[in-house]
Write an enzyme that holds these catalytic residues in place. Structure first.
Site, short mmCIF file in Angstrom:
data_model
loop_
_atom_site.label_atom_id
_atom_site.label_comp_id
_atom_site.label_asym_id
_atom_site.label_seq_id
_atom_site.Cartn_x
_atom_site.Cartn_y
_atom_site.Cartn_z
N ASP A 96 1.16 3.86 2.37
CA ASP A 96 -0.05 3.79 3.18
C ASP A 96 -0.14 2.46 3.92
O ASP A 96 0.50 1.47 3.55
CB ASP A 96 -1.30 4.01 2.31
CG ASP A 96 -1.45 2.98 1.20
OD1 ASP A 96 -0.45 2.69 0.52
OD2 ASP A 96 -2.56 2.45 1.03
N GLU A 162 -2.33 2.36 -1.86
CA GLU A 162 -2.29 0.98 -2.36
C GLU A 162 -3.37 0.13 -1.72
O GLU A 162 -3.96 -0.72 -2.36
CB GLU A 162 -0.90 0.37 -2.11
CG GLU A 162 -0.67 -0.96 -2.83
CD GLU A 162 -1.25 -2.18 -2.12
OE1 GLU A 162 -1.55 -3.17 -2.79
OE2 GLU A 162 -1.42 -2.14 -0.88
ZN LIG Z 1 1.04 -4.10 1.06
#
Ligand SMILES: [Zn+2]
Length: 410
Positions: A96, A162
């Protein structure tokens, strides 16, 4: 095995690495909190690339998430069998990205139209974290080409979510029991420009929303309303000052060495210039040295809100978006830290130093479980900025270190 031979093989793969990086950057992978569709399309492309490179064991773990159209947040793991399976080497990077931010600031190229210029690949997500996705894959591809078996089984792990807390990413995988205490965990999602910094500690983080409620009115008669914009700004500035003054201590193991408190996002308010806003919403991102208590920071923040409520008559609500207490640092003498230092020394000829940072990474979730984890990579630190780029040289050189790490007995 000769590390020079492996390094040479990696250099031969440079063109393919750049090509793969470009293919991946082209696909936005923004989480739903930031209005995106998640990582599924990017994960499909990644699997396609790994199949093309003839990796045979690829697994995808999908966490359900109703907020994205396909209802799934993918996590991809590529396994390469080693001489032993008792402990695995994990290299964990994330798929992401954060949104591009203001379009006009992207002057080199558009965020999702990557270009190569002066040895760099420009595009959102290039450095954070797709560079490492690619370098870890090609480290193993080089070994494969040379018929070299890793010492221990290597698992390349490409996670979702994340940037927004990892609930659908590494936390989901940890919950599945995929990791064991003896595994070596490397997270190439932080570092400095010459690869001499190993991150073994993180600050606590606290994100909150400040919602100020006043009363909407015509801007020509402000006294009939209560301007939430003004109160919100006054409070935010006072809070900013207070937090910096109360928590000004330093710890030189960290980079930066002090706690940080930043007013960041602002939500849209009224549509017209001539309306006094009745609501104002602003956010703070705080990164707090472990010696300070996050709960106390939050209490003081709320205390000051009460003071401003009294002073102005507005309502000021503090809503926690996320709160993570810093886990105990990974020991500087942990096996994975020593092995990585050794690999960097061998490949780059430099003595890496260990320390802490403000940014949160997947490593924190392992440390919380008492599993040592180290964050390392070579980056110009362009993450989350416009005109983000990945230096091709860094991508190639990091792959050499990963290949060395995979083959050393340590
Ligand atoms: Zn990162």
């Amino acid at each position: 095995m000769s590390s020079a031979r492996v390094s040479k093989e990696i250099e031969k793969l440079q063109e393919q690495m750049v090509q793969s990086l470009i293919e991946l950057i082209q696909i936005p992978a923004v989480g739903p909190e930031n209005g995106g569709e998640g990582e599924s399309r990017k994960a499909e492309k990644l699997v396609e690339i790994c199949k093309r490179l003839k990796f045979d064991k690829i697994e995808t773990f999908e966490a359900s998430d109703d907020r994205v159209q396909c209802k799934k947040r993918p996590n991809v793991i590529v396994y390469v069998k080693g001489e032993t399976d008792k402990e695995k080497l994990w290299i964990i990077s994330h798929l992401d990205i954060v949104p591009p931010g203001e379009d006009s600031l992207w002057t080199v190229t558009k965020p999702f139209q990557p270009i190569v210029k002066d040895g760099k690949v420009y595009g959102r997500g290039s450095e954070d974290n797709t560079q490492s996705v690619v370098s870890s894959i090609f480290a193993l591809k080089a070994l494969k080409n040379l018929g070299i078996k890793p010492k221990r089984t290597v698992a390349l792990c490409f996670v979702s979510d994340e940037e927004m807390g990892s609930k659908y990413g590494i936390q989901y995988l940890i919950g599945k029991g995929l990791f064991s205490k003896n595994d070596l965990i490397v997270v190439p999602d932080g570092g400095n420009s010459n690869g001499s910094f190993l991150e073994i500690a993180e600050k606590s983080s606290l994100w909150f929303r400040v919602r100020t409620i006043g009363k909407q009115a015509h801007a020509s008669e402000p006294s009939k309303g209560l301007n939430a914009n003004r109160v919100g700004m006054e409070y935010a500035l006072a809070l900013d000052k207070m937090l910096h003054a109360k928590y000004r201590g330093k710890d030189n193991h960290f980079e930066p060495s002090e706690s940080t408190f930043e007013p960041t996002k602002k939500e849209k308010n009224v549509d017209a210039v001539n309306i006094v806003p009745g609501e104002d919403i602003t956010y703070f991102d705080c990164r707090i040295l472990p010696k300070y208590d996050v709960e106390e920071v939050l209490k003081r923040t709320m205390g000051l809100a009460k003071v401003y409520e009294k002073k102005t008559g507005a309502k000021i609500g503090i809503e926690v978006v996320s709160k993570n207490k810093a886990p105990k640092p990974t020991s500087a003498n942990a096996h994975v830290v020593l092995m990585l230092r050794d690999a960097i020394k061998n490949i780059r000829g430099i003595e890496a130093k260990v320390g802490g940072i403000g940014g949160g990474t997947c490593a924190a979730f392992f440390r919380r479980k008492g599993v040592p984890a180290v964050v390392w990579g070579t980056f110009d630190e362009l993450a989350h900025q416009p005109n983000e780029y990945a230096k091709i040289e860094n991508m190639v050189n990091d792959a050499k270190v990963f290949a060395f790490l995979a083959t050393c007995s340590g």
